[in-house]
Enzyme design. Sequence first.
Site, PDB file in Angstrom:
ATOM      1  N   ASP A 173       2.048   8.549   0.943  1.00 49.72           N
ATOM      2  CA  ASP A 173       0.193   8.025   1.640  1.00 49.72           C
ATOM      3  C   ASP A 173       0.015   6.428   1.893  1.00 49.72           C
ATOM      4  O   ASP A 173       0.423   5.931   0.842  1.00 49.72           O
ATOM      5  CB  ASP A 173      -0.736   8.992   0.360  1.00 49.72           C
ATOM      6  CG  ASP A 173      -0.350  10.531   0.608  1.00 49.72           C
ATOM      7  OD1 ASP A 173       0.026  11.000   0.979  1.00 49.72           O
ATOM      8  OD2 ASP A 173      -1.747  10.722   0.049  1.00 49.72           O
ATOM      9  N   ASP A 200       1.131  20.503   3.397  1.00 49.84           N
ATOM     10  CA  ASP A 200       1.473  19.234   2.262  1.00 49.84           C
ATOM     11  C   ASP A 200       2.289  19.725   1.254  1.00 49.84           C
ATOM     12  O   ASP A 200       3.057  21.387   1.660  1.00 49.84           O
ATOM     13  CB  ASP A 200       0.242  19.477   1.935  1.00 49.84           C
ATOM     14  CG  ASP A 200       0.120  17.388   1.133  1.00 49.84           C
ATOM     15  OD1 ASP A 200       1.219  17.422   0.808  1.00 49.84           O
ATOM     16  OD2 ASP A 200      -0.803  17.028   0.770  1.00 49.84           O
TER      17      ASP A 200
HETATM   18  C1  GLA Z   1      -0.872  14.510   0.006  1.00 48.43           C
HETATM   19  C2  GLA Z   1      -0.422  14.263   1.185  1.00 48.43           C
HETATM   20  C3  GLA Z   1      -2.365  13.274   2.117  1.00 48.43           C
HETATM   21  C4  GLA Z   1      -2.919  14.135   1.748  1.00 48.43           C
HETATM   22  C5  GLA Z   1      -3.662  14.522   0.187  1.00 48.43           C
HETATM   23  C6  GLA Z   1      -4.370  15.491   0.652  1.00 48.43           C
HETATM   24  O1  GLA Z   1      -0.976  13.129  -0.877  1.00 48.43           O
HETATM   25  O2  GLA Z   1       0.247  13.218   1.711  1.00 48.43           O
HETATM   26  O3  GLA Z   1      -1.886  12.537   3.127  1.00 48.43           O
HETATM   27  O4  GLA Z   1      -3.427  15.141   2.804  1.00 48.43           O
HETATM   28  O5  GLA Z   1      -2.393  15.531  -0.284  1.00 48.43           O
HETATM   29  O6  GLA Z   1      -4.942  16.029  -0.832  1.00 48.43           O
END
Ligand code: GLA
Length: 690
Positions: free
Chosen positions: A248, A193
């Site tokens: 997301d 990430d």
């Molecule tokens: C980010 C990523 C998500 C998830 C969250 C976890 O937002 O894009 O897919 O992994 O972190 O905290």
Amino acid sequence: MRHLSTRSTRRRVVGAVATAVLCSTGLAVPAAAGESAGPARDSTPAARAAAPEAVTAGPKTDDGLALTPPMGFNNWNSTHCRAEFNEAMVKGIADLFIEKGLKASGYQYVNLDDCWALQERDANGKLVPDPERFPNGIKAVADYVHAKGLKLGIYTSAGTKTCNSAGFPGALGHEYSDAQQFADWGVDYLKYDNCNNQGVDAKQRYNTMRDALRATGRSIVYSICEWGENKPWEWAGDMGHLWRTTGDISDNWGSMLSILKQNLPLAPHAGPGRWNDPDMLEVGNGGMTDTEYRTHFSMWSIMAAPLLIGSDLRKVPESTFDILDNREVIAVDQDPLGKQGTVLTSENGRWVVVKEMRDGSRAIALFNETNTAQRISTTATAAGLPGASAYTLRDLWKHRSYNTAGAISATVPAHGTVLLRVTADRKWSAYPPAVELRADGGTLVEAGKRTVLTSKVTDLGRTPAQQVSVRLTGPAGWKVQATSRTTAPSLPTGKSLTTSWAITAPAGTPTGDHEFTLTTTYHSPRGDRAESVVPLASRVVVRPPAGTSQLSDLPWLSAVNGYGPVERDTSNGEDQAGDGNPITIGGQVFAKGIGAHAPSDIEYYTAGACDSVTAQVGVDDEKGDNGTVVFEIWADGKKVASTGTLTNAMPAQPISADVTGAQVVHLIVTDAGDGVSYDHADWADAKLTC
Ligand code: GLA
């Protein structure tokens, strides 16, 4: 919502939405809140100044990994950081992969997302699995899934901490040690990430972990998750096996649609071992209808996206498995040629997306973005197939084959997708002709008033459709009557049976959608019986009262909103219903109005009986100095008023539109082209005069 008419949609194609939307506090908020891809990022001037020069990726060794898009599971979309994310869940999913046949269908990776670790490393700088969630450690989980022939994935961030606000340790500066720890546990997949990255150049951060993973000597699929911020499709092909292209996803239609639109244009960058990742699946989480989930799954498959199940399979209904385990659709995703489908046409929310398959066939998605049933058409040669007298057309959701003389056309329900595979082969003659079944009119019905609907059955096949008949069935108590012929002895290629129907809803029928079914049955020349069914909906509506009304007091036909629901007489607030504040624009408070969030589209029935819409519009004060939007009013598919870009700094602006004669009026808010962050848009004192 589905409607009988294919003509009534005025919904414009809402443009791509920005990848990341931050809440006004600047703090990370959970992605499920819908308004966030919103992890904290360090982009302070100091951090930027400290950023080293970009490092270009070295060539990825031909590691033979992810030659087709990875398939599996990840807990994030269903659990986020909640306690139910634990060893029992992960094992339970692995068990179901076997029991339900998902492993046999290709699902392989069982992936842990954020929150699996403790907040502190141990004295040796090693990561420590949370003993509450994983009492036996990660290796035990890896052993468990490996024993079932599955693989284990894990998560960390290319920053000092992960994305969750609890702040679990990230791998920046610990890449080699963490990668080795993952390898020692038997991890097969790493999602890396982007949070708390201290402004260090993305290529450098992701490159270091690539090298660290490689140094372990273990085959580990490398999933780059920087949300498309640095255009990874331009540089990560030689570094990772997949890269997120957007912020997301959340479990709603607007989010899925916006991500789909951002990912579609990136097709040229995808191929074996290098995939665009539009984020994990929401199928089964409950925020969309099965029609919408089939669209989600169809479109992810035609885009050759990773198929990572994001629902807790221990709790989902059987229909979720029917979607996730459709092997004909999975075969589109997993085709070894590895092409991402491309947009052939896109017009007013009607999309044709085509994917070339290794056997020369084409997967074709007829995707309807709009709120009403739509006719969507193309041809075999337009889709790239060679000219031929006929083709085999396979419907991948109905699991039926037909022949077509080249025309490909269907009435696609609102938010639905017809997914086809069309092949230029000789097998076509074994199948009945494809027919197209469509309906015009009957979309909006006033109770007690007769409405006309026209149905049309057209033979698309090389062979004639014989003994054709059509029937329309409606809800109990409705009058549905054919006023012209409903049968035809034979329809040759391209010919149609057109039937008029009179439909009347009994007086007092409640407003809203009422389901209809249009069915045709026919026979192939060999005598095989075939049937085609189109679900339709007729909406019972009420004329707005004569005189001037506040729009917030009238029922709408539909309301699409970029974040949370549209609110009456308050601002948008946050993602929950009823959480708005008094409508306030530039300090001026309004008692009445509508609180929206871009991209938004609110549709009203005006029955051809109204003259004007007026309102005071602007960005609500509730998000501080942020947000830029455009307000538009559309009457029967024509834009009749627009504000130009409005910012939060501006006072309320008047907007008014002549809507004389319109059946339907839309109030639309766009993001003014700069993404939807903070776009809390008010239609204050919005009035309709009829
Ligand atoms: C980010 C990523 C998500 C998830 C969250 C976890 O937002 O894009 O897919 O992994 O972190 O905290």
